[in-house]
Design a protein around this motif. Structure first.
Motif, PDB file in Angstrom:
ATOM      1  N   ASN A  13       0.823  -1.217   0.000  1.00 47.00           N
ATOM      2  CA  ASN A  13       0.000   0.000   0.000  1.00 47.00           C
ATOM      3  C   ASN A  13       0.856   1.265   0.000  1.00 47.00           C
ATOM      4  O   ASN A  13       0.487   2.266  -0.614  1.00 47.00           O
ATOM      5  CB  ASN A  13      -0.966   0.000   1.177  1.00 47.00           C
ATOM      6  CG  ASN A  13      -2.108  -0.959   0.960  1.00 47.00           C
ATOM      7  OD1 ASN A  13      -2.514  -1.211  -0.174  1.00 47.00           O
ATOM      8  ND2 ASN A  13      -2.624  -1.516   2.041  1.00 47.00           N
ATOM      9  N   LEU A  57       1.944   1.693  -3.613  1.00 47.46           N
ATOM     10  CA  LEU A  57       0.802   1.970  -4.490  1.00 47.46           C
ATOM     11  C   LEU A  57       0.432   3.448  -4.470  1.00 47.46           C
ATOM     12  O   LEU A  57       0.059   4.021  -5.491  1.00 47.46           O
ATOM     13  CB  LEU A  57      -0.418   1.139  -4.072  1.00 47.46           C
ATOM     14  CG  LEU A  57      -0.486  -0.275  -4.606  1.00 47.46           C
ATOM     15  CD1 LEU A  57      -1.682  -0.997  -4.003  1.00 47.46           C
ATOM     16  CD2 LEU A  57      -0.551  -0.306  -6.120  1.00 47.46           C
ATOM     17  N   ASP A  58       0.529   4.057  -3.295  1.00 45.00           N
ATOM     18  CA  ASP A  58       0.088   5.443  -3.129  1.00 45.00           C
ATOM     19  C   ASP A  58       1.217   6.462  -3.141  1.00 45.00           C
ATOM     20  O   ASP A  58       0.975   7.643  -2.960  1.00 45.00           O
ATOM     21  CB  ASP A  58      -0.695   5.581  -1.812  1.00 45.00           C
ATOM     22  CG  ASP A  58      -1.967   4.763  -1.818  1.00 45.00           C
ATOM     23  OD1 ASP A  58      -2.549   4.581  -2.907  1.00 45.00           O
ATOM     24  OD2 ASP A  58      -2.370   4.290  -0.738  1.00 45.00           O
ATOM     25  N   HIS A  59       2.450   6.017  -3.311  1.00 48.14           N
ATOM     26  CA  HIS A  59       3.583   6.945  -3.188  1.00 48.14           C
ATOM     27  C   HIS A  59       3.907   7.612  -4.525  1.00 48.14           C
ATOM     28  O   HIS A  59       4.247   6.940  -5.495  1.00 48.14           O
ATOM     29  CB  HIS A  59       4.812   6.210  -2.661  1.00 48.14           C
ATOM     30  CG  HIS A  59       5.758   7.125  -1.974  1.00 48.14           C
ATOM     31  ND1 HIS A  59       6.437   8.114  -2.631  1.00 48.14           N
ATOM     32  CD2 HIS A  59       6.121   7.213  -0.682  1.00 48.14           C
ATOM     33  CE1 HIS A  59       7.181   8.770  -1.779  1.00 48.14           C
ATOM     34  NE2 HIS A  59       7.010   8.241  -0.581  1.00 48.14           N
ATOM     35  N   GLN A 112      -3.326  -4.203 -10.786  1.00 47.49           N
ATOM     36  CA  GLN A 112      -2.381  -3.127 -10.485  1.00 47.49           C
ATOM     37  C   GLN A 112      -0.970  -3.610 -10.777  1.00 47.49           C
ATOM     38  O   GLN A 112      -0.488  -4.543 -10.154  1.00 47.49           O
ATOM     39  CB  GLN A 112      -2.520  -2.738  -9.002  1.00 47.49           C
ATOM     40  CG  GLN A 112      -1.689  -1.552  -8.608  1.00 47.49           C
ATOM     41  CD  GLN A 112      -2.011  -0.301  -9.386  1.00 47.49           C
ATOM     42  OE1 GLN A 112      -1.270   0.064 -10.283  1.00 47.49           O
ATOM     43  NE2 GLN A 112      -3.091   0.350  -9.072  1.00 47.49           N
ATOM     44  N   LYS A 140       1.741  -1.511 -10.710  1.00 48.36           N
ATOM     45  CA  LYS A 140       2.739  -0.633 -10.109  1.00 48.36           C
ATOM     46  C   LYS A 140       3.576  -1.375  -9.063  1.00 48.36           C
ATOM     47  O   LYS A 140       4.761  -1.126  -8.921  1.00 48.36           O
ATOM     48  CB  LYS A 140       2.068   0.584  -9.474  1.00 48.36           C
ATOM     49  CG  LYS A 140       3.062   1.544  -8.834  1.00 48.36           C
ATOM     50  CD  LYS A 140       2.422   2.786  -8.291  1.00 48.36           C
ATOM     51  CE  LYS A 140       3.474   3.669  -7.650  1.00 48.36           C
ATOM     52  NZ  LYS A 140       2.935   4.916  -7.150  1.00 48.36           N
TER      53      LYS A 140
END
Length: 132
Positions: free
Chosen positions: A71, A74-76, A95, A97
């Protein structure tokens, strides 16, 4: 021809493991590799670095449960792609990434497959089938 400007970060506690992975990237002509040995160094470089990393390759054991690596990456915004190795495999969920591998250490074939997504200008590496 590889994009020599790609920024790669390798995170593993073991010096030998970092060097082994770095040599795999060097075999593929990637030399902009930054090795780190702990989670604090990784967080510092990803949080305060001005230029995003194209790829982070990290040993899941480095976080030791202190951070949900999947996570986090994924959000960085400072990490374009990540490979977490030596971790429990998780469903892809469409996903790409973040990839998670249960392999103890990525090998050359794994790095080549990974770089085909990170550096799309690379020529296809694999079996060529001739059609006549």
């Amino acid at each position: 021809m590889p994009n020599k400007a790609l920024r790669i970060l390798i995170a593993d506690e073991q010096h030998f493991q970092r060097m082994r992975i770095e040599r795999l990237f060097n075999q593929l002509d990637y030399y902009r590799v930054a090795p780190v040995q702990n989670l604090d160094e990784l967080l510092t470089l990803t949080e305060y670095g001005g230029v995003p990393f194209d790829l982070v390759v990290i040993n899941a054991a480095l976080a030791d449960g202190a951070l949900d690596l999947r996570n986090f990456f994924l959000d960085h915004p400072q990490v374009n792609q990540a490979l977490i190795y030596n971790g429990p495999p998780t469903p892809a969920c469409g996903q790409q990434k973040v990839q998670v591998s249960d392999a103890a250490l990525p090998d050359l074939a794994c790095i080549q497959r990974l770089m085909a997504t990170v550096d799309p200008q690379l020529p296809f590496v694999g079996t060529v089938i001739s059609v006549r």
